[in-house]
Enzyme design. Structure first.
Site, PDB file in Angstrom:
ATOM      1  N   GLY A  29       0.825  -1.208   0.000  1.00 42.43           N
ATOM      2  CA  GLY A  29       0.000   0.000   0.000  1.00 42.43           C
ATOM      3  C   GLY A  29       0.851   1.246   0.000  1.00 42.43           C
ATOM      4  O   GLY A  29       2.056   1.194  -0.216  1.00 42.43           O
ATOM      5  N   ASN A  30       0.208   2.388   0.238  1.00 38.58           N
ATOM      6  CA  ASN A  30       0.954   3.651   0.305  1.00 38.58           C
ATOM      7  C   ASN A  30       0.279   4.581   1.307  1.00 38.58           C
ATOM      8  O   ASN A  30      -0.765   4.258   1.869  1.00 38.58           O
ATOM      9  CB  ASN A  30       1.072   4.287  -1.083  1.00 38.58           C
ATOM     10  CG  ASN A  30      -0.287   4.587  -1.681  1.00 38.58           C
ATOM     11  OD1 ASN A  30      -1.008   5.447  -1.191  1.00 38.58           O
ATOM     12  ND2 ASN A  30      -0.664   3.868  -2.724  1.00 38.58           N
ATOM     13  N   ARG A  31       0.886   5.731   1.534  1.00 39.55           N
ATOM     14  CA  ARG A  31       0.462   6.608   2.622  1.00 39.55           C
ATOM     15  C   ARG A  31      -0.632   7.598   2.245  1.00 39.55           C
ATOM     16  O   ARG A  31      -0.956   8.494   3.025  1.00 39.55           O
ATOM     17  CB  ARG A  31       1.676   7.386   3.147  1.00 39.55           C
ATOM     18  CG  ARG A  31       2.625   6.527   3.983  1.00 39.55           C
ATOM     19  CD  ARG A  31       3.836   7.339   4.406  1.00 39.55           C
ATOM     20  NE  ARG A  31       3.444   8.613   5.008  1.00 39.55           N
ATOM     21  CZ  ARG A  31       4.224   9.679   5.067  1.00 39.55           C
ATOM     22  NH1 ARG A  31       5.434   9.655   4.557  1.00 39.55           N
ATOM     23  NH2 ARG A  31       3.797  10.786   5.634  1.00 39.55           N
TER      24      ARG A  31
END
Ligand code: C5P
Length: 231
Positions: A29-31
């Site tokens: 995932g990412n932020r």
């Protein structure tokens, strides 16, 4: 005073971060919090547009203001592949498409049906990744005659000139009408309430420079879209 300057327009907006599965319990995932894209959708709807919002993963509470908005239709997705399908459908006959989502550049080549167990290995594990298609570039390739396509680019650069340079190259590479170049640092961009953006158009001009709340950035972006469409 309520502005209705986007009335009559149908717009498609993507937001949030995609998740690419590794196995049944894990993902890459990412932020991205999804806040900027949600503000882009809310600003458009508040100004009279009909909005189709495609939301990947967003922080808790970010979608609460969207849920009951009479002019926002929401579709929730998870992977880049899901977002791609949903965004192509949402953008097909839309006047404007804005890609704010943080789309994973890569997905796991062979997603494991079973949870990967550390006991099964020799203390190392390898994930083979394959590139995801660039949805924004695909939207540009499929663009209708009067359609405006807008992208976002999160960049880390210490020099303004370098930031602009990267933004101009990316705008040209993607072929979008407008690119909002988002300066990401610890105080702005991901997960933050404030943002700082420069908008570059297809003549390589900086048409807007705005820093402030994510709603202020969203409103400035819609001003730039309207100005671009009026040319
Ligand atoms: O190249 P970069 O990922 O920085 O470009 C960011 C822009 O491209 C954003 O608008 C993002 O939503 C979009 N994008 C996309 N498909 C991808 C990767 C990024 O549409 N696979």
């Amino acid at each position: 005073p309520t502005r209705t300057d986007l009335a009559g327009l149908t717009v498609a907006v993507s937001t949030g971060g995609t998740r690419e599965p590794i196995d049944p319990v894990r993902f890459l995932g990412n932020r991205s919090s999804g806040r900027q894209g949600v503000e882009v959708a809310l600003a458009a709807a508040d100004r009279g547009a009909q909005v189709r919002l495609v939301a990947a993963h967003v922080d808790d509470g970010v979608l609460s203001a969207v849920a009951h908005h009479p002019r926002i239709g929401l579709e929730r997705v998870s992977t880049a592949g899901d977002l791609r399908t949903a965004m192509h459908a949402a953008a097909a006959d839309a006047d404007v498409a804005v890609m704010v989502a943080a789309v994973a550049d890569f997905r796991v080549d062979a997603v494991s049906d079973e949870k990967i167990r550390k006991e099964d290995g020799d203390g190392t594990a390898t994930l083979r990744l394959v590139a995801n298609p660039d949805i924004l570039a695909e939207l540009v390739a499929a663009r209708g005659e009067a359609q405006t396509i807008v992208g976002f680019a999160a960049e880390t650069a210490t020099e303004d000139a370098e930031l602009l340079d990267r933004g101009r190259r990316k705008r040209a590479r993607k072929g979008v009408d407008l690119l909002a170049v988002n300066r990401v640092d610890w105080a702005r961009g991901f997960e933050a309430a404030e943002n700082a953006v420069v908008v570059i158009d297809d003549a390589d001009d900086v048409v807007t420079e705005v820093s402030g709340s994510k709603r202020a950035v969203a409103d400035a972006l819609w001003d730039a879209v309207l100005a671009h469409r009026a040319r």
